[in-house]
Design an enzyme around this catalytic site. Structure first.
Site, short mmCIF file in Angstrom:
data_model
loop_
_atom_site.label_atom_id
_atom_site.label_comp_id
_atom_site.label_asym_id
_atom_site.label_seq_id
_atom_site.Cartn_x
_atom_site.Cartn_y
_atom_site.Cartn_z
N HIS A 187 41.53 2.07 51.02
CA HIS A 187 40.83 1.84 49.74
C HIS A 187 41.80 1.90 48.77
O HIS A 187 41.44 2.04 47.30
CB HIS A 187 39.36 2.56 49.54
CG HIS A 187 40.09 4.30 49.41
ND1 HIS A 187 39.19 4.94 48.89
CD2 HIS A 187 41.14 4.81 49.90
CE1 HIS A 187 40.06 6.23 49.67
NE2 HIS A 187 41.34 6.53 49.57
N HIS A 188 43.27 2.55 48.56
CA HIS A 188 44.44 2.43 47.03
C HIS A 188 44.95 0.91 47.39
O HIS A 188 45.93 1.34 46.30
CB HIS A 188 44.77 3.85 47.48
CG HIS A 188 44.60 5.01 47.93
ND1 HIS A 188 43.27 5.70 47.31
CD2 HIS A 188 44.66 5.90 49.44
CE1 HIS A 188 43.40 6.69 47.45
NE2 HIS A 188 43.73 7.12 48.60
N ALA A 189 44.97 0.48 47.91
CA ALA A 189 45.71 -0.85 47.91
C ALA A 189 45.28 -1.93 46.50
O ALA A 189 44.38 -1.83 46.27
CB ALA A 189 45.59 -1.96 48.96
N ASP A 248 40.13 4.21 44.36
CA ASP A 248 40.38 3.94 43.06
C ASP A 248 40.39 2.45 42.96
O ASP A 248 40.54 0.95 42.51
CB ASP A 248 42.04 4.73 42.25
CG ASP A 248 42.87 4.63 43.52
OD1 ASP A 248 43.03 4.56 44.79
OD2 ASP A 248 44.05 4.62 42.86
#
Length: 408
Positions: free
Chosen positions: A111-113, A152
């Site tokens: 989920h951060h990419a 994010d």
């Protein structure tokens, strides 16, 4: 983040017999064109070309693409990204076609990419790619994140739209990675109030977490009325995680999955973080049982990896009590009240003119249907063709003449 986490999980799932309650598919890899639906072309080109052998020659590009300790270069990086992203894309398509009411990809959930760069061990954001698929069919998609780190990358991707609501439960103090996820990050433009952040302090326990989760998610479901849910189940929110600072048990983590399943909305369940791998495997196995509607005995089945789970060999080891709970009742009550007030500003679910597909994906579905034999728009056709077109998973078992154990 090594694939050994998935090996342990798969062995437990199979030896508990959970494969008998679901269909198991080996999906194809995501194509470059599919990954380009979200990620920038120059970043994709970099991921395709860089290897440990040529990284010195390409080091000048590292600062442009946030390559470093959290995002190292390793052999097979593009293959890795295309495999887990392809699985999430295919999971979304199973929901769209109606051939599954719940689709699971424990390898996904990165989920951060970001669009232009990797972040926090995440190189390609399979969640964003899957949600873009779902938006072709569903007017509204809800993203829920119970990883200890803020989701994010997904929030940023949909920060200005009212068709995706992001809801993240995470540790936040301004310094803890990734440093985002404050309660006042609510979205902007059309997406104002459609980003819901639940910032928590160290040491939250089972009762506080599950009560907060159920209160917030009940209000979110009543207000937003999603057509599909994407649930990211990062297991670093468990107690005793190497990077985590919560006190959650596997039962409490799984209760969040059980609660979302009760709404009866098509749901995609994906993995994420988790760095005490024996507990990650336990957690995701338990939650596989939940989505299959099956209660699992606490005693773990015997596998070739049984010693990883010593000395208790239990599905539910004691994980709580290491960290002092800094989430006071007053803090949680105030947090809940503020989130419920934010949701009241929405005044009900937004209406969507479905003939106007999001510009990033307009026309793409028709192209894919012509070129991808695995995707069927007609549910009846998929059910008819499923046995013929299905690829046998290397670990799959059949109680029939197809049983791979029959030869031995």
């Amino acid at each position: 983040m090594k694939p050994h986490r998935l090996t342990l999980t798969n062995h437990l799932v199979l030896n508990y017999g959970l494969h008998k309650f679901m269909d198991v598919f080996e999906p194809r890899r995501a194509t470059e064109e599919e990954i380009r639906e979200f990620h920038a072309e120059d970043y994709i080109d970099f991921l395709k070309r860089v290897t440990p052998d040529n990284q010195e020659q390409m080091r000048a590009c590292f600062s442009d693409f946030n390559i470093g300790d959290d995002c190292p270069i390793f052999d097979g990086i593009w293959d890795f990204c295309s495999i887990y992203s392809g699985a999430s894309i295919e999971a979304a398509r199973k929901l769209i076609s109606g051939s599954a009411d719940i689709a699971v990809n424990w390898m996904g959930g990165l989920h951060h990419a970001k669009k232009y760069e990797p972040s926090g061990f995440c190189y390609v954001n399979d969640i964003v790619l899957a949600i873009l698929q779902l938006l072709r069919y569903y007017p509204r998609v809800l993203y829920v994140d119970i990883d200890i780190h803020h989701g994010d990358g997904v929030q940023e991707a949909f920060y200005t739209t009212d068709r995706v609501m992001t809801c993240s439960f995470h540790k936040y103090n301004g310094d803890f990675f990734p440093g985002t996820g404050a309660i006042d990050e609510m979205g902007s433009g059309l997406g104002k109030f459609f980003a819901v952040n639940v910032p928590l302090q160290d040491g939250i326990d089972d009762r506080s977490y599950t009560q907060l989760f159920k209160t917030v998610m009940t209000a979110v479901m009543e207000t937003f009325k999603p057509g599909a849910i994407v649930l990211q189940c990062g297991a670093d929110s468990l107690g005793l995680d190497r990077l985590g600072v919560f006190n959650l048990s596997i039962a409490a983590h799984g209760e969040c999955v059980r609660f979302m399943r009760r709404f009866g909305v098509p749901m995609m369940v994906i993995g994420g973080g988790g760095y005490t791998i024996r507990n990650v495997a336990r957690c995701w196995t338990y939650e596989t049982g939940i989505v299959c509607g099956t209660e699992l005995p606490s005693e773990l089945p015997s596998t070739v990896y049984s010693e990883f789970f010593a000395p208790d060999y239990s599905l539910h080891p004691q994980l709580s009590g290491r960290v002092v709970n800094h989430n006071s009742r007053a803090y949680l009550n105030a947090l809940t009240a503020r989130i419920l007030e934010q949701l009241r500003y929405l005044k009900g679910a937004p209406s969507v003119q479905m003939q106007e597909a999001p510009p990033d994906i307009q026309g793409f579905l028709e192209d894919q249907e012509r070129h991808d034999k695995d995707v069927h728009s007609d549910r009846n056709k998929e059910e008819k063709d499923e046995r013929a077109s299905r690829r046998e998973h290397i670990a799959e078992l059949y109680e029939s003449d197809h049983d791979q154990d029959d030869d031995g």
